[in-house]
Design a protein around this motif. Sequence first.
Motif, short mmCIF file in Angstrom:
data_model
loop_
_atom_site.label_atom_id
_atom_site.label_comp_id
_atom_site.label_asym_id
_atom_site.label_seq_id
_atom_site.Cartn_x
_atom_site.Cartn_y
_atom_site.Cartn_z
N THR A 13 -71.68 -71.20 27.91
CA THR A 13 -70.65 -72.69 29.38
C THR A 13 -69.21 -72.52 29.42
O THR A 13 -68.67 -72.22 30.23
CB THR A 13 -70.78 -74.41 29.25
OG1 THR A 13 -72.03 -74.34 28.84
CG2 THR A 13 -69.85 -75.33 30.20
N LEU A 14 -68.85 -72.36 28.81
CA LEU A 14 -67.17 -71.88 27.80
C LEU A 14 -66.47 -69.96 27.33
O LEU A 14 -66.42 -69.42 27.58
CB LEU A 14 -66.74 -72.53 27.20
CG LEU A 14 -66.04 -74.26 27.09
CD1 LEU A 14 -65.48 -74.93 26.14
CD2 LEU A 14 -65.37 -74.27 28.61
N ALA A 83 -65.41 -65.07 27.66
CA ALA A 83 -64.91 -66.09 27.68
C ALA A 83 -65.92 -65.92 29.44
O ALA A 83 -65.49 -64.52 29.78
CB ALA A 83 -63.51 -66.62 27.92
N PHE A 84 -65.90 -67.02 29.66
CA PHE A 84 -66.64 -66.95 31.71
C PHE A 84 -65.01 -66.33 32.26
O PHE A 84 -63.96 -67.26 32.38
CB PHE A 84 -67.15 -67.79 32.20
CG PHE A 84 -68.64 -67.79 31.17
CD1 PHE A 84 -69.86 -66.43 31.47
CD2 PHE A 84 -68.75 -68.52 30.22
CE1 PHE A 84 -70.70 -66.71 31.26
CE2 PHE A 84 -70.19 -68.30 30.09
CZ PHE A 84 -71.47 -67.33 30.45
N PRO A 85 -64.53 -65.41 33.58
CA PRO A 85 -63.63 -65.82 33.99
C PRO A 85 -63.05 -67.91 34.80
O PRO A 85 -64.53 -68.43 35.45
CB PRO A 85 -64.03 -64.39 35.39
CG PRO A 85 -65.76 -64.08 34.86
CD PRO A 85 -66.07 -64.59 33.70
N GLY A 86 -62.16 -67.34 34.27
CA GLY A 86 -61.52 -68.52 34.67
C GLY A 86 -61.42 -70.13 33.85
O GLY A 86 -61.25 -71.07 34.29
N VAL A 87 -62.34 -69.63 32.72
CA VAL A 87 -62.79 -71.25 32.32
C VAL A 87 -61.76 -71.64 31.48
O VAL A 87 -61.16 -72.50 31.37
CB VAL A 87 -64.14 -71.25 31.65
CG1 VAL A 87 -64.63 -72.48 30.89
CG2 VAL A 87 -65.37 -70.68 32.52
N LEU A 88 -61.43 -70.19 30.98
CA LEU A 88 -60.84 -71.46 29.50
C LEU A 88 -58.90 -71.59 30.61
O LEU A 88 -58.57 -72.47 29.60
CB LEU A 88 -60.00 -69.60 28.82
CG LEU A 88 -61.37 -69.51 28.07
CD1 LEU A 88 -60.77 -69.03 26.76
CD2 LEU A 88 -62.40 -71.07 27.45
N THR A 89 -58.97 -70.70 31.28
CA THR A 89 -57.61 -71.22 32.36
C THR A 89 -57.12 -71.73 32.66
O THR A 89 -56.66 -72.60 33.15
CB THR A 89 -56.94 -69.84 32.93
OG1 THR A 89 -58.09 -70.08 34.22
CG2 THR A 89 -56.69 -68.76 32.84
N LEU A 90 -58.66 -73.29 33.66
CA LEU A 90 -59.01 -73.76 34.03
C LEU A 90 -58.56 -75.57 32.70
O LEU A 90 -58.20 -76.12 33.20
CB LEU A 90 -60.10 -73.70 34.24
CG LEU A 90 -60.60 -75.63 34.89
CD1 LEU A 90 -59.15 -75.98 35.54
CD2 LEU A 90 -62.17 -75.59 35.28
N LEU A 91 -58.75 -75.21 31.46
CA LEU A 91 -58.58 -76.14 30.49
C LEU A 91 -57.65 -76.92 30.24
O LEU A 91 -57.25 -77.52 30.47
CB LEU A 91 -59.50 -75.74 29.31
CG LEU A 91 -60.52 -75.39 29.01
CD1 LEU A 91 -60.98 -74.34 27.96
CD2 LEU A 91 -62.15 -76.14 29.16
N HIS A 203 -70.97 -72.68 40.77
CA HIS A 203 -71.31 -71.73 40.19
C HIS A 203 -69.20 -71.27 39.84
O HIS A 203 -69.42 -69.49 39.40
CB HIS A 203 -71.57 -70.48 41.56
CG HIS A 203 -73.01 -71.24 41.83
ND1 HIS A 203 -72.89 -72.39 42.49
CD2 HIS A 203 -74.26 -70.52 40.67
CE1 HIS A 203 -74.76 -73.22 41.99
NE2 HIS A 203 -75.23 -71.38 41.49
N THR A 204 -68.46 -71.46 39.94
CA THR A 204 -66.79 -71.12 39.77
C THR A 204 -66.56 -71.78 38.72
O THR A 204 -66.59 -73.25 39.04
CB THR A 204 -66.38 -70.77 40.73
OG1 THR A 204 -66.14 -71.97 41.69
CG2 THR A 204 -67.00 -69.34 41.75
N ALA A 205 -65.66 -71.70 38.40
CA ALA A 205 -63.84 -72.55 38.04
C ALA A 205 -63.28 -73.22 39.06
O ALA A 205 -62.83 -74.33 38.31
CB ALA A 205 -63.58 -72.29 36.60
N GLU A 206 -63.60 -72.60 39.55
CA GLU A 206 -62.89 -73.89 40.70
C GLU A 206 -63.59 -75.26 41.63
O GLU A 206 -63.15 -75.78 41.61
CB GLU A 206 -62.23 -72.99 41.89
CG GLU A 206 -61.04 -71.39 42.15
CD GLU A 206 -61.97 -70.43 41.32
OE1 GLU A 206 -61.10 -69.92 40.39
OE2 GLU A 206 -63.06 -70.31 41.12
N GLU A 207 -65.52 -74.18 41.64
CA GLU A 207 -65.87 -75.79 42.45
C GLU A 207 -66.07 -76.29 41.12
O GLU A 207 -66.03 -77.86 40.88
CB GLU A 207 -67.04 -74.73 42.45
CG GLU A 207 -67.33 -73.66 43.27
CD GLU A 207 -68.63 -73.46 43.57
OE1 GLU A 207 -69.87 -73.74 42.69
OE2 GLU A 207 -68.63 -72.91 44.49
#
Length: 212
Positions: A13-14, A83-91, A203-207
């Motif tokens: 997940t992260l 880490a998965f793309p975009g996930v850590l920057t979303l936090l 399927h994406t951090a944006e979603e």
Amino acid sequence: MRRSVVLFDLDGTLIDSGPIILASMRHASMTVLGREPDEELVRAAIGGPGLVAQMRDLDPDRVDELVEVYRAHNEPLHAQLEAFPGVLTLLPVLRAEGHRLGIVTAKRLRTVDLALDRFPVLRELMDVVIGAEDTERHKPYPDPVLEALRRLDADAADAAYVGDSPFDVRAAKSAGALAVAVGWGGIHPDERLLHEEPDALVHTAEELHAVL
């Protein structure tokens, strides 16, 4: 803001830990039992009630050996985690928007620390971390999610639990939290996740951001 508390599973997940989990399961089975594990069965159990239960499925008479060999192989591999793309920057975005964040995982806290050392932003941003030692029952039971909410003094109706496995979806729904499944974990196919009827599959951090 739809949910004031957002709880995350860790593996798949992260962090992209699926490959090292599979590699260590294979190593343990080959070393202790002298045979390849059934990868489909191994994948199906990842994210569930924990390592001991998985090893019991491999051989109920040699659980301790399997666990020991698995951990000796797996723990050093955390230094290679991505880490998965975009996930850590979303936090930090979620934190800035006022969400409280947490991790709810079946990993031992010692192993969780290896991941947090690899990605210090996780340690900095999480308000609560629940590991295997913190509840007697594990996912798919709701107990770990409920324990995180108890420590945050938060209601399930104000929380979302985000995870990549059917066990995560079941735990979230049983706890009364918003169940958000992510399709980027690489272990569980979308069809299996959708079978559990999550409130959302992203399927994406944006979603994910849009759902939260």
